[in-house]
Design a protein around this motif. Structure first.
Motif, PDB file in Angstrom:
ATOM      1  N   HIS A 151      28.507 -21.701  26.058  1.00  0.00           N
ATOM      2  CA  HIS A 151      29.198 -20.477  25.651  1.00  0.00           C
ATOM      3  C   HIS A 151      30.575 -20.818  25.054  1.00  0.00           C
ATOM      4  O   HIS A 151      30.917 -20.379  23.952  1.00  0.00           O
ATOM      5  CB  HIS A 151      29.317 -19.545  26.857  1.00  0.00           C
ATOM      6  CG  HIS A 151      29.785 -18.165  26.535  1.00  0.00           C
ATOM      7  ND1 HIS A 151      30.214 -17.277  27.486  1.00  0.00           N
ATOM      8  CD2 HIS A 151      29.917 -17.513  25.357  1.00  0.00           C
ATOM      9  CE1 HIS A 151      30.585 -16.151  26.904  1.00  0.00           C
ATOM     10  NE2 HIS A 151      30.414 -16.258  25.621  1.00  0.00           N
ATOM     11  N   TYR A 152      31.340 -21.613  25.790  1.00  0.00           N
ATOM     12  CA  TYR A 152      32.655 -22.021  25.303  1.00  0.00           C
ATOM     13  C   TYR A 152      32.559 -22.807  24.000  1.00  0.00           C
ATOM     14  O   TYR A 152      33.386 -22.646  23.102  1.00  0.00           O
ATOM     15  CB  TYR A 152      33.371 -22.889  26.349  1.00  0.00           C
ATOM     16  CG  TYR A 152      34.271 -22.101  27.267  1.00  0.00           C
ATOM     17  CD1 TYR A 152      33.737 -21.308  28.280  1.00  0.00           C
ATOM     18  CD2 TYR A 152      35.646 -22.139  27.144  1.00  0.00           C
ATOM     19  CE1 TYR A 152      34.557 -20.584  29.129  1.00  0.00           C
ATOM     20  CE2 TYR A 152      36.473 -21.412  27.995  1.00  0.00           C
ATOM     21  CZ  TYR A 152      35.928 -20.641  28.978  1.00  0.00           C
ATOM     22  OH  TYR A 152      36.732 -19.917  29.811  1.00  0.00           O
ATOM     23  N   ILE A 206      32.219 -20.803  20.774  1.00  0.00           N
ATOM     24  CA  ILE A 206      33.397 -19.972  20.542  1.00  0.00           C
ATOM     25  C   ILE A 206      34.603 -20.832  20.168  1.00  0.00           C
ATOM     26  O   ILE A 206      35.363 -20.510  19.250  1.00  0.00           O
ATOM     27  CB  ILE A 206      33.679 -19.107  21.795  1.00  0.00           C
ATOM     28  CG1 ILE A 206      32.613 -18.006  21.888  1.00  0.00           C
ATOM     29  CG2 ILE A 206      35.080 -18.526  21.773  1.00  0.00           C
ATOM     30  CD1 ILE A 206      32.685 -17.140  23.113  1.00  0.00           C
ATOM     31  N   MET A 207      34.771 -21.963  20.841  1.00  0.00           N
ATOM     32  CA  MET A 207      35.932 -22.829  20.566  1.00  0.00           C
ATOM     33  C   MET A 207      35.808 -23.504  19.202  1.00  0.00           C
ATOM     34  O   MET A 207      36.791 -23.722  18.509  1.00  0.00           O
ATOM     35  CB  MET A 207      36.087 -23.881  21.676  1.00  0.00           C
ATOM     36  CG  MET A 207      36.514 -23.275  22.991  1.00  0.00           C
ATOM     37  SD  MET A 207      38.102 -22.384  22.823  1.00  0.00           S
ATOM     38  CE  MET A 207      37.737 -20.832  23.604  1.00  0.00           C
ATOM     39  N   THR A 265      34.306 -22.111  16.612  1.00  0.00           N
ATOM     40  CA  THR A 265      34.636 -21.040  15.659  1.00  0.00           C
ATOM     41  C   THR A 265      36.151 -20.835  15.561  1.00  0.00           C
ATOM     42  O   THR A 265      36.710 -20.707  14.473  1.00  0.00           O
ATOM     43  CB  THR A 265      33.981 -19.708  16.107  1.00  0.00           C
ATOM     44  OG1 THR A 265      32.599 -19.927  16.279  1.00  0.00           O
ATOM     45  CG2 THR A 265      34.199 -18.603  15.105  1.00  0.00           C
ATOM     46  N   LYS A 308      41.255 -12.622  15.880  1.00  0.00           N
ATOM     47  CA  LYS A 308      40.228 -13.603  16.224  1.00  0.00           C
ATOM     48  C   LYS A 308      40.431 -14.113  17.656  1.00  0.00           C
ATOM     49  O   LYS A 308      39.474 -14.219  18.435  1.00  0.00           O
ATOM     50  CB  LYS A 308      40.286 -14.778  15.229  1.00  0.00           C
ATOM     51  CG  LYS A 308      39.184 -15.779  15.391  1.00  0.00           C
ATOM     52  CD  LYS A 308      37.880 -15.213  14.903  1.00  0.00           C
ATOM     53  CE  LYS A 308      36.702 -16.100  15.187  1.00  0.00           C
ATOM     54  NZ  LYS A 308      35.431 -15.435  14.841  1.00  0.00           N
ATOM     55  N   VAL A 310      37.876 -13.713  20.737  1.00  0.00           N
ATOM     56  CA  VAL A 310      37.354 -14.915  21.392  1.00  0.00           C
ATOM     57  C   VAL A 310      37.540 -14.827  22.912  1.00  0.00           C
ATOM     58  O   VAL A 310      36.618 -15.109  23.681  1.00  0.00           O
ATOM     59  CB  VAL A 310      38.086 -16.162  20.809  1.00  0.00           C
ATOM     60  CG1 VAL A 310      38.083 -17.324  21.756  1.00  0.00           C
ATOM     61  CG2 VAL A 310      37.480 -16.537  19.478  1.00  0.00           C
ATOM     62  N   ASP A 331      35.212 -12.335  24.337  1.00  0.00           N
ATOM     63  CA  ASP A 331      33.843 -12.855  24.333  1.00  0.00           C
ATOM     64  C   ASP A 331      33.593 -13.753  25.542  1.00  0.00           C
ATOM     65  O   ASP A 331      32.478 -13.827  26.062  1.00  0.00           O
ATOM     66  CB  ASP A 331      33.574 -13.671  23.055  1.00  0.00           C
ATOM     67  CG  ASP A 331      33.259 -12.781  21.859  1.00  0.00           C
ATOM     68  OD1 ASP A 331      33.137 -11.558  22.041  1.00  0.00           O
ATOM     69  OD2 ASP A 331      33.151 -13.315  20.742  1.00  0.00           O
ATOM     70  N   LEU A 332      34.635 -14.479  25.960  1.00  0.00           N
ATOM     71  CA  LEU A 332      34.482 -15.388  27.107  1.00  0.00           C
ATOM     72  C   LEU A 332      34.477 -14.606  28.415  1.00  0.00           C
ATOM     73  O   LEU A 332      33.794 -14.966  29.364  1.00  0.00           O
ATOM     74  CB  LEU A 332      35.612 -16.419  27.127  1.00  0.00           C
ATOM     75  CG  LEU A 332      35.593 -17.460  26.002  1.00  0.00           C
ATOM     76  CD1 LEU A 332      36.861 -18.316  26.049  1.00  0.00           C
ATOM     77  CD2 LEU A 332      34.364 -18.349  26.103  1.00  0.00           C
TER      78      LEU A 332
END
Lengths: 97, 97
Positions: free
Chosen positions: A42-43, A46-47, A49, B53, B57, B60-61
């Motif tokens: 998951h991280y 996202i990280m 991006t 953003k 983010v 989202d986490l």
């Protein structure tokens, strides 16, 4: 991953406030992690991006400049992003005292 | 903008390494700036996008968490983002010694 990075990760793991470390390649794939698998995946996406966005933003401001690192504070924890050539190091830590 | 923020901006202006300060509303419009107009407008839109953003983010986490600030290092300078309810404070500074 170089021995130098392995050594750096070991040092981070011994820092009091660090709760997780993640190494993500430029495709968002987890290379190394101290998080459980689901959280790591998951991280990672996202990280990756967010790193791309930061790189793009800095280039938009000045095409000769380069994004080198980021420390992001949230209500619960801090995230540190350190992009390297082929991967991104992500450190999650409790706020420093 | 509250007197408290005006006071904070004054303090930042007196910090040795600070080269620019920008206050941007949530639509990306410059409210206050020490940069020239063209640079301020350029930074404003980009910093607003980056803040959005980062907020997204972090949500989202963990949907109960909140993005509170960011320090971004680049080859040439550092950018600090401090989102408030209705605006974003951006500080540009030379790297600390």
């Amino acid at each position: 991953m170089s021995a130098e990075v392995e050594e750096m990760l070991k040092r981070f793991q011994n820092v009091k406030n660090v709760v997780g470390i993640l190494v993500v390649d430029n495709d968002g794939i987890v290379i190394k992690s101290t998080l459980d698998n689901q959280t790591a995946v998951h991280y990672a996406g996202i990280m990756r991006t967010l790193t791309e966005k930061a790189r793009q933003v800095i280039l938009d401001l000045d095409a000769t400049n380069e994004f080198t690192s980021m420390r992001m504070r949230t209500s619960y924890f801090e995230i540190i992003l350190m992009p390297q050539d082929n991967y991104i190091i992500v450190v999650i830590q409790n706020p420093c005292d």
